[in-house]
Design an enzyme around this catalytic site. Sequence first.
Site, short mmCIF file in Angstrom:
data_model
loop_
_atom_site.label_atom_id
_atom_site.label_comp_id
_atom_site.label_asym_id
_atom_site.label_seq_id
_atom_site.Cartn_x
_atom_site.Cartn_y
_atom_site.Cartn_z
N GLY A 193 0.75 -1.33 0.06
CA GLY A 193 0.11 0.06 -0.07
C GLY A 193 1.05 1.18 0.07
N VAL A 245 -11.93 0.15 7.27
CA VAL A 245 -12.74 -0.03 6.12
C VAL A 245 -13.96 -1.00 6.32
CG1 VAL A 245 -12.91 0.07 3.69
CG2 VAL A 245 -10.81 1.17 4.83
N ALA A 277 -4.99 -3.34 -0.47
CA ALA A 277 -3.65 -3.77 -0.34
C ALA A 277 -3.48 -4.37 1.12
CB ALA A 277 -2.48 -2.74 -0.60
N HIS A 329 13.38 -12.79 -1.28
CA HIS A 329 14.69 -13.43 -0.85
C HIS A 329 14.56 -14.47 0.06
CE1 HIS A 329 13.89 -9.54 0.96
NE2 HIS A 329 14.42 -9.89 1.83
N HIS A 452 34.84 7.94 3.62
CA HIS A 452 34.33 9.32 3.85
C HIS A 452 34.23 10.08 2.55
CE1 HIS A 452 33.41 13.02 5.70
NE2 HIS A 452 34.23 13.50 4.77
P1 FAD Z 1 5.26 -16.09 -6.51
O1 FAD Z 1 6.27 -15.05 -6.80
O2 FAD Z 1 3.84 -15.74 -5.83
O3 FAD Z 1 5.11 -17.27 -7.54
C1 FAD Z 1 4.43 -18.32 -7.53
C2 FAD Z 1 4.13 -18.97 -9.00
O4 FAD Z 1 3.52 -20.13 -8.81
C3 FAD Z 1 3.48 -17.88 -9.71
O5 FAD Z 1 3.92 -18.02 -11.10
C4 FAD Z 1 1.89 -18.77 -9.95
O6 FAD Z 1 1.48 -18.77 -11.19
C5 FAD Z 1 2.36 -20.17 -9.76
N1 FAD Z 1 1.34 -20.95 -9.46
C6 FAD Z 1 0.84 -21.23 -8.04
N2 FAD Z 1 0.16 -22.38 -8.22
C7 FAD Z 1 0.35 -23.04 -9.16
C8 FAD Z 1 0.17 -24.27 -9.52
N3 FAD Z 1 -0.95 -25.21 -9.10
N4 FAD Z 1 0.47 -24.96 -10.82
C9 FAD Z 1 1.43 -24.08 -11.46
N5 FAD Z 1 1.95 -22.76 -11.11
C10 FAD Z 1 1.23 -22.48 -9.90
N6 FAD Z 1 9.34 -8.78 -1.80
C11 FAD Z 1 10.49 -8.40 -1.70
O7 FAD Z 1 11.17 -9.37 -1.38
N7 FAD Z 1 10.70 -7.25 -2.12
C12 FAD Z 1 10.07 -6.47 -2.92
O8 FAD Z 1 10.26 -5.36 -3.14
C13 FAD Z 1 8.54 -6.66 -2.96
N8 FAD Z 1 7.81 -6.15 -3.55
C14 FAD Z 1 6.50 -6.52 -3.87
C15 FAD Z 1 5.64 -5.78 -4.54
C16 FAD Z 1 4.46 -5.99 -4.66
C17 FAD Z 1 3.45 -5.22 -5.36
C18 FAD Z 1 4.21 -7.42 -4.26
C19 FAD Z 1 2.57 -7.97 -4.70
C20 FAD Z 1 4.75 -8.20 -3.60
C21 FAD Z 1 6.08 -7.72 -3.56
N9 FAD Z 1 7.12 -8.49 -2.90
C22 FAD Z 1 8.26 -8.04 -2.55
C23 FAD Z 1 6.69 -9.97 -2.54
C24 FAD Z 1 7.25 -10.90 -3.23
O9 FAD Z 1 6.60 -10.73 -4.64
C25 FAD Z 1 6.90 -12.55 -2.77
O10 FAD Z 1 7.35 -12.59 -1.56
C26 FAD Z 1 7.36 -13.36 -3.87
O11 FAD Z 1 7.17 -13.20 -5.08
C27 FAD Z 1 7.15 -14.90 -3.34
O12 FAD Z 1 7.88 -15.61 -4.23
P2 FAD Z 1 7.03 -17.28 -4.29
O13 FAD Z 1 7.82 -17.96 -5.23
O14 FAD Z 1 7.07 -18.03 -3.08
O15 FAD Z 1 5.88 -16.85 -5.07
P1 AMP Z 2 0.51 -6.02 4.92
O1 AMP Z 2 -0.01 -7.40 5.52
O2 AMP Z 2 1.97 -5.67 5.33
O3 AMP Z 2 0.37 -6.01 3.40
O4 AMP Z 2 -0.29 -5.11 5.36
C1 AMP Z 2 -1.81 -5.03 5.27
C2 AMP Z 2 -2.46 -3.94 6.09
O5 AMP Z 2 -3.50 -3.74 5.99
C3 AMP Z 2 -2.39 -4.15 7.67
O6 AMP Z 2 -1.61 -3.28 8.36
C4 AMP Z 2 -3.81 -4.41 8.19
O7 AMP Z 2 -4.05 -3.84 9.28
C5 AMP Z 2 -4.60 -3.50 7.25
N1 AMP Z 2 -5.94 -3.82 7.09
C6 AMP Z 2 -6.54 -4.92 6.74
N2 AMP Z 2 -8.03 -4.99 6.81
C7 AMP Z 2 -8.28 -3.62 6.76
C8 AMP Z 2 -9.48 -2.77 6.72
N3 AMP Z 2 -10.54 -3.56 6.71
N4 AMP Z 2 -9.38 -1.37 6.80
C9 AMP Z 2 -8.36 -0.89 6.92
N5 AMP Z 2 -6.98 -1.43 6.97
C10 AMP Z 2 -6.88 -2.78 6.95
#
Ligand code: FAD
Ligand code: AMP
Length: 475
Positions: A193, A245, A277, A329, A452
Amino acid sequence: MSDKFDVIVIGAGPAGYVAAIRAAQLGLKTAVVDAFVGKDGKAALGGTCLNVGCIPSKALLDSSKQFHNLTHNFKDHGITAENPQIDIGTFIGRKDKIVKQFTGGVTMLFKANKVTSFFGKGKLLKGNEVEVTGNDGTVSKISATNVILASGSVPIELPFAKFDGTHIIDNAGALDLTAVPKRMGVIGAGVIGLELGSVWKRLGADVTVLEALPKFLAVADQDIAKMAAREFAKQGLDIKVNAKVTSAEVKGDEVHIGYTDKDGAAQSLVVDKLLVAVGRRAYTAGLLADDTGVKLDERGRIVVDEHNHTGVDGVWAIGDAVRGPMLAHKGSEEGVMVAELIAGKPGHVNLDTVPWVIYTEPEIAWVGKTEEQLKEEGIPYKTGAFPFAANGRAVAMNEGIGQVKMIAHAETDRILGVHMVGPVVSELIHECVVAMEFKGSSEDLARIVHAHPALSEVVHEAALSVDKRAIHKGN
Ligand code: FAD
Ligand code: AMP
C-alpha cells in the site's frame, strides 16, 4: 508411464525458479510447472515478484521518484524545467519492458541449466506424481523423487470490496493504470500500500491510506515508523490510522468508501480508484490432491519444518506458500536450501536475519528485533542512533532525512536489530545483515573503517553511538 525427474518444482516465482536452477546446478534432473500468464497472454516465468510485484513496483517507484524530484526537489540544485509532464504510456511501457527482460531472463536461465519447463497448472498427486493441466486443457502426468511446492501467494480480497479491475484494484491493477487518478484510496498501510500509494501520489494523485491498526507500521521499530510517518505527511500522503474500512461501493466512476475512526464513528471517503492492499495469502487452490498427506495450517499455509519439509516423503514447500515473511529473498534462500538438502548437502536458512525493505522515499529497512519486541521478551538492550542530517554525503545529495538506530545486547553487545529510515537504506542494511550473521557486536562495526563521505558512515556512527561515543553528534 509418466516422465520421471529427480525434482519437480510447482511454481516459478523467486522461490521456485531459484530452487530449480540450484537443483539443476547440483546435477539433478529438474522440471518446473508454472501457470502464470503475462500481460501478452503468454507464459511468463518469475511469478508475482517479476511480473506484478518487486520488479515492476521498483520500476514505477524509480520513474515516479525522478518525476517528483523534477517537480519538487531539483530547484534546490538550481535546476528548473518549465511545465514538466509525464507520459503514462511511456511510464508503464518502460516497466513492461523491464518485466519482460527479467521474465525472459528466467526462461534463458532454465535453458542454460537444462531445466525442463511446463506451462500449466500443477497438482500434486499421491506418490509424488504431478498432474499438469495446460492452458489448452490438455492433461499430462510427470513424476519425481522430490516435489517442491512453490505456489506463492495472492492478494487478500475483502468481501465488501471485490476486485473489479477498474475501480477496485489489486497490486497488478495499480501497476497498470492508464492515467493518474485524481483521488486514490488505499486500504492497508503495509509495504504494498505504501509503495504503490507513493507511486501515484508522486505523479499528482490525492492519495488517502486507510489503516485499521492504531499504530502506523506496527511491524517496524516505532521510532523509525514515526519518523517515516512524519516524512510521508510532509509529502502529502494522507495516512489515517485507526481507520477500519467496512464498505466500498462503486457508483458511476467513483468508489464510495465507508470506514470507522478511532472512536468508532462512521466516516466516508470518495475516490476514483481504490487499491486494496490488506495483505496476501498463501495460494494452494487446486495444488494438492485430497490424499497427498500435505497439511495446511489455520491460515492456509503449507505446513513445513525448519528445513521446509512437509513431512510427506520427498515433498517440500517454500516461499510465500509457507510460514515466515512474504519476501522474495526469503523464498529464494529456502529454494537453495531445499535443493541442497535434496542433493545430500547441508542447508539452512536463518529467518532471524532476513532483511525487510520498504522502497518508499525515504526508504525504510530493518533486520532483527525491534525495541518493542525486545521489551516484550525481557531482553536487556542498549541503543544508539545517528541522523542522516549530520552526514556529509546525505546532505550533499539533498537527502539528509531519517536515521539509523542500532540495538545491541546490554551485556554482550551482540547486535540484536538495526532499523533505518533514510536514503538508500535498502543497500545500507546489508552491512548489518552480515554483521548479525557473523554474530557481530556494535563494537565490531564501530571499529571498521568506513569511507568518507559515504551514507554508510551513518551506520558506523550509530554503532559508535551504542557506546555513547558518536563523533559527529552529542551523546
Ligand atoms: P510467487 O512469486 O507468488 O510465484 C508463485 C508462482 O507459482 C506464480 O507464477 C503462480 O502462477 C505459480 N503457481 C501457483 N500455483 C500453481 C500451480 N498449482 N501450478 C503451476 N503454477 C502455480 N518482496 C520482496 O522481497 N521485495 C520487494 O520489493 C517486493 N515487492 C513487492 C511488491 C508487490 C506489489 C507485491 C505484490 C509483492 C512484493 N514482494 C516483494 C513480495 C514478493 O513478490 C513475494 O514474496 C514473492 O514473489 C514470493 O515468491 P514465491 O516464489 O513464493 O511466489
Ligand atoms: P500487509 O499485510 O503488510 O500487506 O499490510 C496490510 C495492512 O492492511 C495491515 O496493516 C492491516 O491492518 C490492514 N487492513 C486489513 N484490513 C483492513 C481494513 N478493513 N481497513 C483498513 N485496513 C485494513
